[in-house]
Write a protein that holds these residues in place. Structure first.
Motif, PDB file in Angstrom:
ATOM      1  N   THR A  96      81.746  42.991  12.531  1.00 34.70           N
ATOM      2  CA  THR A  96      81.339  41.703  13.077  1.00 34.70           C
ATOM      3  C   THR A  96      79.937  41.339  12.620  1.00 34.70           C
ATOM      4  O   THR A  96      79.673  40.197  12.224  1.00 34.70           O
ATOM      5  CB  THR A  96      81.392  41.735  14.617  1.00 34.70           C
ATOM      6  OG1 THR A  96      82.731  42.003  15.040  1.00 34.70           O
ATOM      7  CG2 THR A  96      80.943  40.408  15.212  1.00 34.70           C
ATOM      8  N   ARG A 123      83.310  38.189  20.042  1.00 36.75           N
ATOM      9  CA  ARG A 123      83.778  39.388  19.326  1.00 36.75           C
ATOM     10  C   ARG A 123      82.949  40.602  19.723  1.00 36.75           C
ATOM     11  O   ARG A 123      83.495  41.684  19.985  1.00 36.75           O
ATOM     12  CB  ARG A 123      83.693  39.170  17.815  1.00 36.75           C
ATOM     13  CG  ARG A 123      84.733  38.228  17.249  1.00 36.75           C
ATOM     14  CD  ARG A 123      84.531  38.020  15.760  1.00 36.75           C
ATOM     15  NE  ARG A 123      84.753  39.252  14.995  1.00 36.75           N
ATOM     16  CZ  ARG A 123      84.549  39.354  13.694  1.00 36.75           C
ATOM     17  NH1 ARG A 123      84.095  38.304  13.000  1.00 36.75           N
ATOM     18  NH2 ARG A 123      84.780  40.497  13.072  1.00 36.75           N
ATOM     19  N   GLN A 137      84.327  48.096  14.413  1.00 33.63           N
ATOM     20  CA  GLN A 137      84.563  46.674  14.615  1.00 33.63           C
ATOM     21  C   GLN A 137      83.258  45.931  14.903  1.00 33.63           C
ATOM     22  O   GLN A 137      83.069  44.798  14.442  1.00 33.63           O
ATOM     23  CB  GLN A 137      85.556  46.473  15.747  1.00 33.63           C
ATOM     24  CG  GLN A 137      86.942  47.013  15.438  1.00 33.63           C
ATOM     25  CD  GLN A 137      87.954  46.643  16.494  1.00 33.63           C
ATOM     26  OE1 GLN A 137      88.002  45.527  16.993  1.00 33.63           O
ATOM     27  NE2 GLN A 137      88.795  47.591  16.860  1.00 33.63           N
ATOM     28  N   THR A 143      84.564  43.691  22.154  1.00 35.66           N
ATOM     29  CA  THR A 143      84.587  45.022  21.527  1.00 35.66           C
ATOM     30  C   THR A 143      83.734  46.021  22.301  1.00 35.66           C
ATOM     31  O   THR A 143      84.141  47.165  22.539  1.00 35.66           O
ATOM     32  CB  THR A 143      84.083  44.938  20.072  1.00 35.66           C
ATOM     33  OG1 THR A 143      84.876  43.998  19.348  1.00 35.66           O
ATOM     34  CG2 THR A 143      84.167  46.289  19.391  1.00 35.66           C
ATOM     35  N   TRP A 195      85.713  51.905  11.052  1.00 41.22           N
ATOM     36  CA  TRP A 195      86.803  50.993  11.399  1.00 41.22           C
ATOM     37  C   TRP A 195      88.116  51.765  11.440  1.00 41.22           C
ATOM     38  O   TRP A 195      88.337  52.630  10.589  1.00 41.22           O
ATOM     39  CB  TRP A 195      86.892  49.887  10.336  1.00 41.22           C
ATOM     40  CG  TRP A 195      87.789  48.760  10.722  1.00 41.22           C
ATOM     41  CD1 TRP A 195      87.455  47.610  11.356  1.00 41.22           C
ATOM     42  CD2 TRP A 195      89.202  48.694  10.503  1.00 41.22           C
ATOM     43  NE1 TRP A 195      88.555  46.827  11.552  1.00 41.22           N
ATOM     44  CE2 TRP A 195      89.660  47.479  11.036  1.00 41.22           C
ATOM     45  CE3 TRP A 195      90.139  49.549   9.901  1.00 41.22           C
ATOM     46  CZ2 TRP A 195      90.986  47.088  10.999  1.00 41.22           C
ATOM     47  CZ3 TRP A 195      91.467  49.170   9.869  1.00 41.22           C
ATOM     48  CH2 TRP A 195      91.878  47.962  10.408  1.00 41.22           C
ATOM     49  N   HIS A 247      88.302  45.980  27.315  1.00 41.22           N
ATOM     50  CA  HIS A 247      88.528  44.946  26.306  1.00 41.22           C
ATOM     51  C   HIS A 247      89.357  43.797  26.878  1.00 41.22           C
ATOM     52  O   HIS A 247      89.011  42.617  26.722  1.00 41.22           O
ATOM     53  CB  HIS A 247      89.296  45.529  25.105  1.00 41.22           C
ATOM     54  CG  HIS A 247      88.575  46.590  24.352  1.00 41.22           C
ATOM     55  ND1 HIS A 247      87.291  46.438  23.870  1.00 41.22           N
ATOM     56  CD2 HIS A 247      88.966  47.834  23.962  1.00 41.22           C
ATOM     57  CE1 HIS A 247      86.924  47.524  23.225  1.00 41.22           C
ATOM     58  NE2 HIS A 247      87.923  48.397  23.273  1.00 41.22           N
ATOM     59  N   ASP A 276      85.753  51.071  17.844  1.00 44.05           N
ATOM     60  CA  ASP A 276      84.938  49.967  18.348  1.00 44.05           C
ATOM     61  C   ASP A 276      83.629  49.843  17.581  1.00 44.05           C
ATOM     62  O   ASP A 276      83.169  48.735  17.292  1.00 44.05           O
ATOM     63  CB  ASP A 276      84.659  50.155  19.842  1.00 44.05           C
ATOM     64  CG  ASP A 276      85.932  50.035  20.674  1.00 44.05           C
ATOM     65  OD1 ASP A 276      86.838  49.303  20.256  1.00 44.05           O
ATOM     66  OD2 ASP A 276      86.015  50.687  21.731  1.00 44.05           O
TER      67      ASP A 276
END
Length: 234
Positions: free
Chosen positions: A168, A99, A164, A103, A158, A65, A161
């Motif tokens: 997104t 993003r 997330q 991630t 969440w 990351h 990853d």
């Protein structure tokens, strides 16, 4: 994986590739517990080897990351604590593609480390190098741990990853309701996973972890619900 804990005087601090890294004492405790669980009580050196593999695996994951964010012009920092770590940045908002990439590169880094362990193992064996039990334990642990950790992080819960990435994508489709829908999916997935881990596998740590994730997403869902009700009343 989770929120960032406050610094303590017992933290280990260092820099790698220009990225500040902080390791909390609780991280070492969890790594030691994992090492004792799978290393065997009669072999303390195995506990140290597995704990070191846990440290290296989580660090490489977060560096995936962090280095990606750094290449994008950000100033990231990493904190290892609890069951995993967090990579934060000075940039509060990223574009859609950035993003996704930042991630995704955490699990990708883990898979690459697993592949590197296999390649190193193959080179040593084909070169006629006799591997001791400690070296075999280290390489096999790196292989298994990074595959499991990367796959687990891709579950749509969440703040993993996968969760997330899901948020997104949901935000892209529905900026107003994306976060709420992502928390709904996360709550259902974590709750189901916790129940299955408790009933079928009887894994206490995994049950507690998934249960905590389910609770976290339930709390966030309640917060979103209160915000929606407040807007309607206003």
């Amino acid at each position: 994986m989770f929120g960032i804990p406050s610094p303590t005087r017992f933290d280990l601090n260092f820099r790698l590739f220009g990225i500040p890294i902080r390791v909390s004492p609780f991280f070492w405790l969890i790594a030691a517990i994992i090492g004792m669980r799978f290393g065997g009580e009669t072999a303390p050196e195995n506990t140290l080897i597995i704990a070191a593999c846990v440290f290296l695996s989580v660090l490489v994951h977060e560096l995936g990351h962090g280095l990606t964010a750094k290449l994008g012009g950000e100033q990231p920092w990493i904190v290892l604590h609890g069951f995993g770590g967090v990579c934060a940045s000075d940039r509060e908002q990223r574009g859609f593609g950035a993003r996704l990439l930042v991630t995704l590169m955490g699990p990708v880094a883990g898979f690459l480390l697993a592949i590197a362990a296999v390649i190193l193992w193959a080179i040593l064996v084909t070169s006629g190098v006799s591997l001791g039990p400690e070296a075999e334990l280290a390489l096999s642990t790196l292989l298994l741990l990074n595959i499991l950790y990367s796959v687990f992080n891709l579950i749509p819960i969440w703040p993993l990853d996968g969760g997330q990435l899901m948020m997104t994508l949901f935000d892209r489709v529905s900026p107003r309701n994306g976060a709420r829908r992502a928390h709904i999916v996360s709550f259902l997935a974590a709750g189901t996973g916790a129940a299955l881990a408790a009933i079928w596998a009887q894994w206490l740590i995994l049950t507690l972890l998934l249960g905590y994730l389910a609770f976290t997403n339930y709390v966030l869902l309640s917060h979103h619900h209160r915000m929606i009700m407040a807007e309607r009343e206003g």
